[in-house]
Motif scaffolding. Structure first.
Motif, PDB file in Angstrom:
ATOM      1  N   GLU A  27       0.818  -1.207   0.000  1.00 29.58           N
ATOM      2  CA  GLU A  27       0.000   0.000   0.000  1.00 29.58           C
ATOM      3  C   GLU A  27       0.854   1.260   0.000  1.00 29.58           C
ATOM      4  O   GLU A  27       0.520   2.259  -0.625  1.00 29.58           O
ATOM      5  N   ASP A  31       1.199   3.570  -5.549  1.00 33.30           N
ATOM      6  CA  ASP A  31       0.009   4.415  -5.473  1.00 33.30           C
ATOM      7  C   ASP A  31      -1.253   3.590  -5.671  1.00 33.30           C
ATOM      8  O   ASP A  31      -2.300   3.871  -5.072  1.00 33.30           O
ATOM      9  N   LEU A  32      -1.134   2.574  -6.541  1.00 34.20           N
ATOM     10  CA  LEU A  32      -2.278   1.704  -6.827  1.00 34.20           C
ATOM     11  C   LEU A  32      -1.745   0.288  -7.040  1.00 34.20           C
ATOM     12  O   LEU A  32      -0.857   0.085  -7.882  1.00 34.20           O
ATOM     13  N   VAL A  47      -5.320   1.186  -2.655  1.00 33.21           N
ATOM     14  CA  VAL A  47      -5.042   2.562  -3.060  1.00 33.21           C
ATOM     15  C   VAL A  47      -4.273   3.249  -1.951  1.00 33.21           C
ATOM     16  O   VAL A  47      -4.686   3.213  -0.783  1.00 33.21           O
ATOM     17  N   ASN A  48      -3.143   3.858  -2.302  1.00 39.20           N
ATOM     18  CA  ASN A  48      -2.325   4.576  -1.322  1.00 39.20           C
ATOM     19  C   ASN A  48      -3.123   5.761  -0.786  1.00 39.20           C
ATOM     20  O   ASN A  48      -3.657   6.551  -1.548  1.00 39.20           O
ATOM     21  N   ASP A  50      -2.168   8.418   0.324  1.00 38.89           N
ATOM     22  CA  ASP A  50      -1.570   9.706  -0.055  1.00 38.89           C
ATOM     23  C   ASP A  50      -1.941  10.122  -1.471  1.00 38.89           C
ATOM     24  O   ASP A  50      -1.433  11.131  -1.964  1.00 38.89           O
ATOM     25  N   CYS A  51      -2.767   9.331  -2.151  1.00 42.82           N
ATOM     26  CA  CYS A  51      -3.203   9.657  -3.517  1.00 42.82           C
ATOM     27  C   CYS A  51      -4.722   9.790  -3.548  1.00 42.82           C
ATOM     28  O   CYS A  51      -5.430   8.936  -4.102  1.00 42.82           O
ATOM     29  N   LEU A  54      -7.129   9.438  -6.765  1.00 46.02           N
ATOM     30  CA  LEU A  54      -7.607   8.189  -7.357  1.00 46.02           C
ATOM     31  C   LEU A  54      -8.990   7.792  -6.834  1.00 46.02           C
ATOM     32  O   LEU A  54      -9.711   7.024  -7.491  1.00 46.02           O
ATOM     33  N   ILE A 109      -1.796   5.453 -15.401  1.00 46.15           N
ATOM     34  CA  ILE A 109      -1.056   4.758 -14.350  1.00 46.15           C
ATOM     35  C   ILE A 109       0.125   4.041 -14.997  1.00 46.15           C
ATOM     36  O   ILE A 109       0.002   3.438 -16.065  1.00 46.15           O
ATOM     37  N   ARG A 127       2.084   3.509 -10.341  1.00 43.45           N
ATOM     38  CA  ARG A 127       2.340   4.888  -9.910  1.00 43.45           C
ATOM     39  C   ARG A 127       1.383   5.823 -10.642  1.00 43.45           C
ATOM     40  O   ARG A 127       1.222   5.725 -11.870  1.00 43.45           O
ATOM     41  N   ASP A 128       0.801   6.703  -9.903  1.00 38.03           N
ATOM     42  CA  ASP A 128      -0.162   7.651 -10.480  1.00 38.03           C
ATOM     43  C   ASP A 128       0.584   8.689 -11.330  1.00 38.03           C
ATOM     44  O   ASP A 128       1.471   9.395 -10.842  1.00 38.03           O
TER      45      ASP A 128
END
Length: 478
Positions: A27, A31-32, A47-48, A50-51, A54, A109, A127-128
């Motif tokens: 996690e 990011d995902l 889903v992280n 910190d994002c 998303l 992504i 990664r976003d």
């Protein structure tokens, strides 16, 4: 040793964390993260926190992962998965795909795809790319805005140039601090006796006689600050005309500039400037070729018609070359024309041919005039009119008539004389015809005629007497 055994040994040795904490690591590391079944169904998603952009993607679980991809991304994913399954030792590589959700939301992504140890399941760590995409989009928008501003600036510059040139009043844009001419129109350049390109960027004081830069700038600034319009009287250095300069201050983009209106002191000078402008237009647009040279016949200026006649692409190709390079008889023609124009001031209807750069020849009539310049310098101006061979001067017609009569006399000798005698008589006729033509073209200048025929002066006199063209030494005119 099996893969499962190696894995357990690495866990016991502390190389990998406890499996129970792997989910938390995933996690935070991605990011995902998406866990796919062998048939491509989403079995787990993370889903992280910190994002937040998303959002919540829990509704993907239990549904086909490809249903959340664009058409192009589906093909890219299928190709990468097929490569991984065909090569078990393949190192994970990045793949960028675009997701779609709720029909309108689209976000990019960047995934790395990993196999799991125990099955054909796939783990996608992503990664976003939205922040990078947004930055790129802003850069593109800024670039487009910059191009629009440049286009608008070019448009405004065009309007400015057109308005400046359309003015009949001489206008000069000056930088008050440096005293340099920033811009001026053709009307001002004509009043100053030069071209606008020559003065642009130079000091304003250099265009006028007997004025120092600081002195002139102080006088102009005083006149610009005066309550009433006050002109500064100056004398143009190049033509000696008396002119009035009316300065006004204005600001542009925070910088101070001075706009000076240039007017002639004598009202007749305005008419002279208009005549000069009309003459310049005539020089550029007339169908007759015009060439201006220095005293030695070196080309200084020529109009478009002469460039076409000489097959020259542009003026710089012929500037500085000798006008003789374009005359059929070269320096002989040029010497005859210059001597006649120097002696009498002008020469009319000199028949010759112009040889182009490509080697083609055009029959022409040339009129020449001596042009006086300031300081005692002078040059020559040539007006060149293309003519058809049938339009050549009377001298050519006379020569043709002489040739016809002479040849008739020779033909009458056939049957009464040998071929050798006939050829000798014919050569005498041709020689006489050439000498008469050369003398006529040079205006009875025996020195020039001898040079044209490639003879010495003494040999020419011998042949003149032989053919009865000069019967005595009293006829010897150089």
């Amino acid at each position: 040793m099996t893969r499962e055994r190696r894995k357990s040994e690495r866990l016991r040795a502390g190389a990998l964390p406890d499996p129970s904490s792997v989910q938390g690591i995933v996690e935070l590391a991605a990011d995902l993260a998406v866990y796919l079944s062998p048939n491509g169904e989403v079995e787990g998603i993370s889903v992280n926190p910190d994002c937040p952009s998303l959002g919540c993607l829990d509704h993907w679980v239990g549904r086909d992962f490809k249903s959340f991809l664009t058409i192009e991304s589906v093909a890219k994913l299928d190709e990468r998965v097929a490569e991984m399954r065909a090569d078990a030792s393949m190192t994970p590589r990045w793949i960028e795909i675009n997701h779609v959700d709720n029909a309108t939301w689209e976000f990019p992504i960047r995934y790395s795809i990993h196999r799991t140890y125990s099955s054909d399941h796939l783990l996608l760590l992503g990664r976003d790319m939205q922040p990078i995409a947004e930055v790129q989009q802003r850069l593109v928008s800024e670039q487009l805005a910059r191009e629009r501003d440049q286009q608008r600036l070019r448009s405004e510059q065009t309007f400015y140039n057109v308005a400046l040139e359309a003015s009949d009043t001489g206008l000069i844009m000056v930088e008050p601090e440096s005293g340099k001419i920033r811009d001026l129109n053709s009307a001002a350049a004509l009043l100053l006796g030069t071209k606008a390109s020559t003065l642009s960027g130079s000091s304003l004081a250099q265009a006028f006689e007997g004025r120092k830069r600081e002195e002139l700038l102080d006088e102009l600034q005083d006149a610009a600050r005066a309550d009433e319009a006050k002109g500064v009287e100056l004398m143009a250095r190049r033509n000696g005309h008396s002119l009035l300069l009316y300065p006004d201050f204005f600001r542009a983009a925070g910088q101070l500039f001075m706009l000076c209106r240039l007017l002639p002191v004598d009202a007749n000078m305005s008419t002279s400037a208009e005549v000069a402008q009309s003459t310049a237009l005539l020089f550029a647009s007339t169908s007759d070729a015009i060439v201006l040279t220095d005293a030695k016949g070196m080309v200084r200026e020529a109009n478009e018609s002469f460039l076409v006649m000489a097959d020259a692409a542009q003026m710089r190709d012929i500037r500085g070359t000798s006008f003789a390079d374009y005359l059929a008889r070269g320096s002989v023609d040029l010497k005859i024309i210059l001597e006649a124009a120097l002696k009498k001031g002008r020469l009319s209807n000199y028949a010759t041919k112009i040889t182009s750069v490509a080697g083609t020849r055009t029959s022409v009539d040339i009129s020449a005039s001596r042009l006086e310049h300031q300081g005692g310098d002078f040059g020559f101006g040539f007006v060149i009119r293309s003519v058809a061979p049938s339009e050549m001067g009377d001298g050519d017609a006379t020569a043709g008539a002489v040739s016809e009569d002479a040849m008739k006399n020779v033909m009458d000798l056939v049957g009464t004389a040998s071929l050798k005698e006939l050829v000798s008589a014919t050569s005498d006729v041709v020689e006489k015809l050439c000498i008469e033509t050369a003398v006529q073209l040079t205006g009875n200048n025996r020195v020039a005629a001898a040079e044209m025929l490639g003879l010495s002066r003494q040999s020419l006199y011998v042949k003149l007497r032989k053919h009865g063209i000069m019967k005595s030494d009293s006829d010897d005119i150089s």
